[in-house]
Design an enzyme around this catalytic site. Structure first.
Site, PDB file in Angstrom:
ATOM      1  N   HIS A   1       0.748  -1.381  -0.117  1.00  0.00           N
ATOM      2  CA  HIS A   1       0.010  -0.010   0.128  1.00  0.00           C
ATOM      3  C   HIS A   1       0.911   1.268   0.045  1.00  0.00           C
ATOM      4  CE1 HIS A   1      -3.135  -2.570   1.015  1.00  0.00           C
ATOM      5  NE2 HIS A   1      -2.690  -3.017   1.979  1.00  0.00           N
TER       6      HIS A   1
ATOM      7  N   SER B   1      14.350  20.742 -17.095  1.00  0.00           N
ATOM      8  CA  SER B   1      13.165  21.480 -17.323  1.00  0.00           C
ATOM      9  C   SER B   1      13.700  22.690 -18.171  1.00  0.00           C
ATOM     10  CB  SER B   1      12.670  22.009 -15.924  1.00  0.00           C
ATOM     11  OG  SER B   1      11.863  23.197 -16.018  1.00  0.00           O
TER      12      SER B   1
ATOM     13  N   LYS C   1      16.190  20.891 -12.214  1.00  0.00           N
ATOM     14  CA  LYS C   1      15.359  20.009 -12.177  1.00  0.00           C
ATOM     15  C   LYS C   1      16.144  18.631 -12.995  1.00  0.00           C
ATOM     16  CE  LYS C   1      11.667  19.134 -11.523  1.00  0.00           C
ATOM     17  NZ  LYS C   1      10.447  19.348 -12.431  1.00  0.00           N
TER      18      LYS C   1
ATOM     19  N   GLU D   1       8.902   7.900 -17.619  1.00  0.00           N
ATOM     20  CA  GLU D   1       7.230   8.403 -17.699  1.00  0.00           C
ATOM     21  C   GLU D   1       6.638   8.097 -19.105  1.00  0.00           C
ATOM     22  OE1 GLU D   1       7.644  12.245 -14.757  1.00  0.00           O
ATOM     23  OE2 GLU D   1       7.827  12.568 -16.742  1.00  0.00           O
TER      24      GLU D   1
END
Length: 485
Positions: free
Chosen positions: A149, A270, A276, A283
């Site tokens: 979880h 970024s 970043k 992704e």
């Protein structure tokens, strides 16, 4: 080429609508090779003369080197046949299509393509498994928290997590490995749907093209695409697993976790924020998994509405299958390189594994070993965790007074319980984990060795399969050149 009955050609807009030529580059070479095997079979069965066979084979050899794109052809099959006819004339070139149909021809090309893609995917999966096992071997003693979880659950090792990926990939590999046997059957010679009256030898073309046997029933051979759907399903399951791996790495590479760091080669900056380091490649793996699942749905949706016998709808399966193969191969290659260059923050993992209440189950099981029932032990440790949490302490930091206060019943002496708690740390937890397949230290070493041997066995089988096909096609090439020399 095929419009013998009609006195009008398709207009440009309609031709563009029905044409699959833009997708057919993936199967062009298979179509030529399949045609060559078919022509040699016709020659060997005295349906074509040697002179006719020589001219057709020579024309097909030349076409292998040509740019196979045309706005005037419905598909690659028509384009190749028309090129042969243009080179040697209709009288001889028109004999190439004797005793076959586009229906068994496209089924053949698709099976040859998916057969090769299956072998490629198997090799790529094995490469990733080998990398994962190597990473696991380096981290059999690297503690980390395990989760359920997304909440901390037990103390484990990084090797255990990585080997869980390898085991999932072994199942993906096995699904493809087994499906290969069903794909590796030749539909060529089944004709349009009911076979042919011409005395051909279907087994001969199957052997020349490296197939293990035939899709015997001519209806099944031309209209069946279940093995293609099975392949697409297997790859969708594979990509779902890769998506889960990507999600884990995305979470672990956040500043909040900082368990791992991706190489700069697999990160993106970024456009605005100079600090970043984004896991864009991971992704995209999640996103591409969705595309592959969509491809599977497209294949199944096409098939579910068809009657037996070839329907042009089947043409729309090809781009879905070709896209599926490309995405999966690229995802496996990228993730393989990513894991090979992954930096593992061992200190952070150990620190988190040693904090909190990850040893709670170990304490409960230690009480069980002293004769206390598990449910009572579960209650005792739950009360200890409650006390520790309210005091912002770990279990090992509880005082004797706090332990006494936690016990609602005299199930165990507080001093004895304190001794049990004090005896358990990260190392004792992992040394004491003895169940087969657990995250214990000893099991990690056993599983690493076992997975290495298992991967090698699969690699030997996959290599032999590819070699068998390659050997058959080389034999076909020898036959071709012996005839046209």
């Amino acid at each position: 080429m095929y419009r013998s009955r009609f006195d009008q050609s398709l207009d440009k807009l309609t031709l563009d609508y029905v044409s699959s030529i833009s997708d057919d580059s993936e199967i062009a070479m298979y179509d030529i090779i399949g045609s060559q095997a078919h022509v040699i079979m016709l020659y060997e069965n005295k349906i074509l003369s040697k002179a006719e066979t020589k001219k057709i084979l020579a024309a097909l050899e030349k076409i292998k080197k040509e740019n196979l794109s045309s706005s005037d052809a419905e598909d690659i099959h028509e384009l190749i046949e028309s090129r042969v006819v243009n080179k040697i004339g209709l009288k001889i070139g028109g004999k190439m299509h004797t005793a076959r149909s586009r229906n068994d021809q496209v089924a053949l090309d698709l099976r040859m393509k998916v057969r090769d893609d299956t072998n490629t995917l198997c090799k790529c999966i094995l490469d990733l498994i080998d990398t994962l096992v190597s990473v696991a071997e380096k981290h059999t003693d690297t503690p980390m928290p395990l989760y359920t979880h997304l909440q901390q659950a037990q103390i484990g090792t990084f090797s255990h997590f990585v080997l869980s990926y390898a085991d999932s990939l072994f199942r993906d590999l096995d699904r493809l490995y087994v499906t290969y046997g069903r794909i590796n059957e030749s539909p060529l010679g089944a004709g349009p749907v009911g076979g042919t009256s011409i005395p051909i030898d279907r087994n001969s073309t199957a052997r020349m093209l490296g197939f293990k046997g035939l899709v015997e029933n001519s209806i099944d051979a031309t209209s069946g695409r279940d093995v293609i759907a099975e392949y697409a399903s297997n790859v969708a399951i594979l990509m779902t697993g890769l998506s889960r791996m990507a999600e884990d790495l995305i979470i672990w590479s956040t500043s909040e976790f900082a368990f791992v760091e991706l190489s700069d080669k697999f990160s993106s900056p970024s456009s605005v924020m100079p600090q970043k380091k984004n896991p864009d490649i991971l992704e995209l793996t999640r996103g591409k998994a969705a595309r592959v699942i969509g491809n599977l749905v497209a294949v199944l949706t096409t098939l579910k509405g068809l009657a037996s016998g070839y329907g042009r709808d089947l043409q729309e399966i090809k781009p879905s299958v070709f896209s599926t193969s490309k995405i999966a191969v690229s995802a496996l290659v990228v993730l393989n390189s990513m894991f090979a260059t992954l930096h593992v923050n061992k200190q952070k993992m150990r620190r988190v594994a040693g904090s909190g209440y990850l040893a709670a189950l170990d304490v409960a099981e230690a009480l069980v070993n002293q004769g206390i029932s598990f449910r009572i032990a579960h209650k005792i440790v739950g009360q200890l965790v409650h006390t520790a949490h309210r005091s912002n302490k770990s279990l090992s930091e509880l005082s004797l007074a706090e332990i006494k206060k936690s016990l609602t019943e005299k199930q165990i002496e507080p001093k004895k319980l304190l001794k049990v708690i004090s005896s358990i740390d990260i190392n004792t937890s992992l040394e004491g984990r003895v169940s087969r397949g657990s995250s214990g230290f000893a099991e990690q070493k056993r599983m690493v060795a076992d997975r290495r041997a298992k991967a090698q066995a699969y690699r030997s089988g996959t290599t032999k399969r590819a070699a068998d096909v390659d050997g058959a096609l080389k034999g076909l090439s020898v036959k071709i050149h012996s005839i046209i020399k």
